[in-house]
Design a protein around this motif. Structure first.
Motif, PDB file in Angstrom:
ATOM      1  N   ASP A   1      30.665  46.473  31.820  1.00 28.25           N
ATOM      2  CA  ASP A   1      30.695  45.526  30.710  1.00 28.25           C
ATOM      3  C   ASP A   1      29.294  45.311  30.134  1.00 28.25           C
ATOM      4  O   ASP A   1      29.146  45.081  28.927  1.00 28.25           O
ATOM      5  N   GLY A   2      28.259  45.408  30.973  1.00 27.67           N
ATOM      6  CA  GLY A   2      26.906  45.329  30.445  1.00 27.67           C
ATOM      7  C   GLY A   2      26.597  46.479  29.505  1.00 27.67           C
ATOM      8  O   GLY A   2      25.924  46.304  28.480  1.00 27.67           O
ATOM      9  N   VAL A   3      27.101  47.674  29.843  1.00 26.06           N
ATOM     10  CA  VAL A   3      26.900  48.827  28.969  1.00 26.06           C
ATOM     11  C   VAL A   3      27.659  48.631  27.654  1.00 26.06           C
ATOM     12  O   VAL A   3      27.161  48.988  26.576  1.00 26.06           O
ATOM     13  N   LEU A   4      28.846  48.062  27.717  1.00 29.02           N
ATOM     14  CA  LEU A   4      29.591  47.768  26.488  1.00 29.02           C
ATOM     15  C   LEU A   4      28.769  46.858  25.576  1.00 29.02           C
ATOM     16  O   LEU A   4      28.739  47.053  24.349  1.00 29.02           O
ATOM     17  N   ASP A   5      28.109  45.860  26.159  1.00 29.27           N
ATOM     18  CA  ASP A   5      27.278  44.968  25.355  1.00 29.27           C
ATOM     19  C   ASP A   5      26.114  45.713  24.704  1.00 29.27           C
ATOM     20  O   ASP A   5      25.802  45.498  23.533  1.00 29.27           O
ATOM     21  N   TYR A   6      25.472  46.606  25.458  1.00 32.97           N
ATOM     22  CA  TYR A   6      24.347  47.352  24.897  1.00 32.97           C
ATOM     23  C   TYR A   6      24.797  48.215  23.721  1.00 32.97           C
ATOM     24  O   TYR A   6      24.105  48.305  22.699  1.00 32.97           O
ATOM     25  N   LEU A   7      25.950  48.852  23.874  1.00 35.28           N
ATOM     26  CA  LEU A   7      26.437  49.706  22.797  1.00 35.28           C
ATOM     27  C   LEU A   7      26.841  48.879  21.581  1.00 35.28           C
ATOM     28  O   LEU A   7      26.626  49.304  20.434  1.00 35.28           O
ATOM     29  N   ALA A   8      27.402  47.697  21.810  1.00 28.34           N
ATOM     30  CA  ALA A   8      27.728  46.820  20.684  1.00 28.34           C
ATOM     31  C   ALA A   8      26.454  46.370  19.970  1.00 28.34           C
ATOM     32  O   ALA A   8      26.385  46.351  18.733  1.00 28.34           O
ATOM     33  N   ARG A   9      25.424  46.030  20.749  1.00 27.95           N
ATOM     34  CA  ARG A   9      24.152  45.632  20.135  1.00 27.95           C
ATOM     35  C   ARG A   9      23.558  46.769  19.311  1.00 27.95           C
ATOM     36  O   ARG A   9      22.971  46.547  18.244  1.00 27.95           O
TER      37      ARG A   9
ATOM     38  N   MET B   1      25.133  49.248  17.839  1.00 26.54           N
ATOM     39  CA  MET B   1      25.972  49.800  16.779  1.00 26.54           C
ATOM     40  C   MET B   1      26.411  48.784  15.722  1.00 26.54           C
ATOM     41  O   MET B   1      26.605  49.155  14.567  1.00 26.54           O
ATOM     42  N   LEU B   2      26.606  47.536  16.102  1.00 21.72           N
ATOM     43  CA  LEU B   2      27.306  46.606  15.223  1.00 21.72           C
ATOM     44  C   LEU B   2      26.363  45.740  14.403  1.00 21.72           C
ATOM     45  O   LEU B   2      25.468  45.083  14.945  1.00 21.72           O
ATOM     46  N   ASP B   3      26.585  45.721  13.114  1.00 14.59           N
ATOM     47  CA  ASP B   3      26.035  44.694  12.242  1.00 14.59           C
ATOM     48  C   ASP B   3      27.088  43.592  12.109  1.00 14.59           C
ATOM     49  O   ASP B   3      28.295  43.847  12.300  1.00 14.59           O
ATOM     50  N   PRO B   4      26.678  42.367  11.782  1.00 13.61           N
ATOM     51  CA  PRO B   4      27.667  41.297  11.620  1.00 13.61           C
ATOM     52  C   PRO B   4      28.778  41.697  10.655  1.00 13.61           C
ATOM     53  O   PRO B   4      28.527  42.207   9.559  1.00 13.61           O
ATOM     54  N   GLY B   5      30.010  41.491  11.094  1.00 12.22           N
ATOM     55  CA  GLY B   5      31.173  41.817  10.270  1.00 12.22           C
ATOM     56  C   GLY B   5      31.719  43.201  10.470  1.00 12.22           C
ATOM     57  O   GLY B   5      32.826  43.511   9.997  1.00 12.22           O
TER      58      GLY B   5
ATOM     59  N   ALA C   1      32.526  42.826  21.285  1.00 17.35           N
ATOM     60  CA  ALA C   1      32.322  42.980  19.842  1.00 17.35           C
ATOM     61  C   ALA C   1      32.169  41.623  19.159  1.00 17.35           C
ATOM     62  O   ALA C   1      31.279  41.432  18.314  1.00 17.35           O
ATOM     63  N   ARG C   2      33.004  40.667  19.539  1.00 15.63           N
ATOM     64  CA  ARG C   2      32.920  39.341  18.913  1.00 15.63           C
ATOM     65  C   ARG C   2      31.631  38.629  19.302  1.00 15.63           C
ATOM     66  O   ARG C   2      31.047  37.909  18.484  1.00 15.63           O
ATOM     67  N   PHE C   3      31.191  38.802  20.556  1.00 16.32           N
ATOM     68  CA  PHE C   3      29.915  38.210  20.957  1.00 16.32           C
ATOM     69  C   PHE C   3      28.796  38.670  20.023  1.00 16.32           C
ATOM     70  O   PHE C   3      27.834  37.947  19.788  1.00 16.32           O
ATOM     71  N   HIS C   4      28.929  39.910  19.533  1.00 13.44           N
ATOM     72  CA  HIS C   4      27.896  40.489  18.675  1.00 13.44           C
ATOM     73  C   HIS C   4      28.298  40.426  17.200  1.00 13.44           C
ATOM     74  O   HIS C   4      27.864  41.240  16.384  1.00 13.44           O
ATOM     75  N   HIS C   5      29.158  39.441  16.887  1.00 15.70           N
ATOM     76  CA  HIS C   5      29.539  39.110  15.513  1.00 15.70           C
ATOM     77  C   HIS C   5      30.316  40.223  14.825  1.00 15.70           C
ATOM     78  O   HIS C   5      30.254  40.379  13.607  1.00 15.70           O
ATOM     79  N   GLY C   6      31.056  40.994  15.619  1.00 11.62           N
ATOM     80  CA  GLY C   6      31.938  42.001  15.066  1.00 11.62           C
ATOM     81  C   GLY C   6      33.355  41.479  14.920  1.00 11.62           C
ATOM     82  O   GLY C   6      33.706  40.399  15.406  1.00 11.62           O
ATOM     83  N   GLU C   7      34.182  42.273  14.267  1.00 12.71           N
ATOM     84  CA  GLU C   7      35.604  41.966  14.092  1.00 12.71           C
ATOM     85  C   GLU C   7      36.420  43.008  14.843  1.00 12.71           C
ATOM     86  O   GLU C   7      35.965  44.143  15.059  1.00 12.71           O
ATOM     87  N   VAL C   8      37.646  42.643  15.227  1.00 15.80           N
ATOM     88  CA  VAL C   8      38.434  43.488  16.126  1.00 15.80           C
ATOM     89  C   VAL C   8      39.778  43.838  15.501  1.00 15.80           C
ATOM     90  O   VAL C   8      40.536  42.954  15.081  1.00 15.80           O
TER      91      VAL C   8
END
Length: 357
Positions: free
Chosen positions: A92-100, A102-106, A123-130
């Motif tokens: 799950d830590g790796v998932l967070d790194y990849l979200a950071r 790759m993802l811009d807000p929205g 994804a939502r923690f990093h202001h993404g949508e699902v």
């Protein structure tokens, strides 16, 4: 003062632990069998235990050398450059790194339903949508490129779980490649292979060698039995591997975790016994459980039992803990982790008695 609006965030529901269930039911923890969280029934590698004990004396030190040593060892095992290995505090830590990274807000991501809740949470923690692609029980939770691409609408990350949790099914490598081929150039296809050691098919790491839009997640929690120390890693394309230094937390994996991981990678006997026993247990469940099951390529089996909550509760009273899959959107199913031979036989026997009562 209040936190930001978290109403759209789901709560991760972990399987209940032995001590928790024993307290609630007034049972002796030694009389319980936990087959709910896909943990290794043999515990951690004995070599890893020894390494943890030795590392305890250096727990005051930051894990600079051990982090580098483990990164190099994992890279050597997969034939990639060390920079392509992103160590994390569990998968799950790796998932967070990849979200950071790759993802811009929205930005949107595409996740499987049913599936691992933390994909969407991260994804939502990093202001993404699902958004979701749906796996249907009617077609045995088939994992193919058409299922994914039919719901794809330009999302930034597409999550593929292979083998999949909780169904146990897996993607063929050519299906993963088709998803990567037919999604946009700026879409990352993230293949979660947390259970990858339990099947003998090829890893999507093969695709990382020639593409810049596929990454693979692996963990030490399952076959290596190190769930309690939290250690996982990603393998990413070399062309953007240096993003790790900009998104990871300082010393992403602990000294003790890194030393345990180094030792576990060398303990082939422990890993082989774990994989062989899981294969035996899957076949035993298929053959002896009086309920429909699905073929699994992981260390668990999904079974259809009717009222999963009621069945799981009664099993707990009998000393066997399995996973009620209601939280996965499957209120008629339980997930049974592959235990030792004795644990598996007991679980099947008790479950059959519950189903016949």
């Amino acid at each position: 003062m209040e936190p930001r609006d978290l109403s759209s965030h789901t709560v991760y529901q972990a399987g209940r632990g032995i001590e928790e269930v024993a307290r609630d039911l007034g049972l002796d923890p030694d009389d319980l069998v936990k087959l709910a969280s896909n943990e290794n029934p043999f515990g951690p590698s004995p070599a890893a235990v020894e390494a943890i004990e030795e590392a305890a004396g250096s727990a005051h030190s930051y894990p600079k050398a051990s982090h580098a040593d483990l990164t190099e060892k994992v890279a050597d095992r997969w034939g990639v450059a060390p920079a392509q290995v992103w160590l994390g505090n569990g998968g799950d830590g790796v998932l967070d790194y990849l979200a950071r990274a790759m993802l811009d807000p929205g930005d949107e991501v595409l996740v499987p339903e049913p599936g691992f809740a933390y994909y969407g949470m991260s994804a939502r923690f990093h202001h993404g949508e699902v958004a979701q692609y749906h796996l249907s029980k009617d077609d045995d939770f088939a994992l193919d490129s058409e299922t994914v691409l039919s719901e794809y609408d330009g999302e930034r990350i597409v999550y593929l779980t292979s083998p999949h949790n909780p169904t146990g099914n897996r993607f063929a490598l050519d299906a993963i490649e088709t998803v990567a081929d037919e999604t946009r150039d700026d879409t990352l296809v993230l293949v979660d292979e947390a259970y990858g050691e339990f099947h003998d098919g090829p890893s999507a790491v093969e695709l990382v060698e020639t593409r810049d839009d596929v990454a693979v997640l692996r963990t030490f929690s399952k076959v290596y039995g190190l769930a309690g120390v939290r250690l996982g890693y990603g393998i990413v394309p070399e062309s953007w591997a240096d993003a790790y230094a900009r998104v990871n937390t300082p010393f992403a994996a602990s000294e003790i975790a890194c030393r345990a991981g180094l030792a576990a990678l060398d303990d082939d006997d422990h890993a082989e016994e774990t994989v062989e026993t899981a294969a035996w247990a899957r076949e035993y469940v298929y053959e002896h459980l009086d309920a429909p099951t699905w073929e699994s390529h992981a260390n668990f089996v999904l079974a259809e039992v009717g009222d999963a909550e009621a069945v799981a509760d009664e099993l707990q009273r009998r000393g066997v803990i399995v996973r009620d899959c209601t939280s996965f959107g499957l209120p008629e199913c339980v997930r049974i982790t592959c235990g030792t031979k004795d644990e598996t036989r007991r679980a099947v026997s008790e479950l059959n008695e519950v189903l016949s009562s």
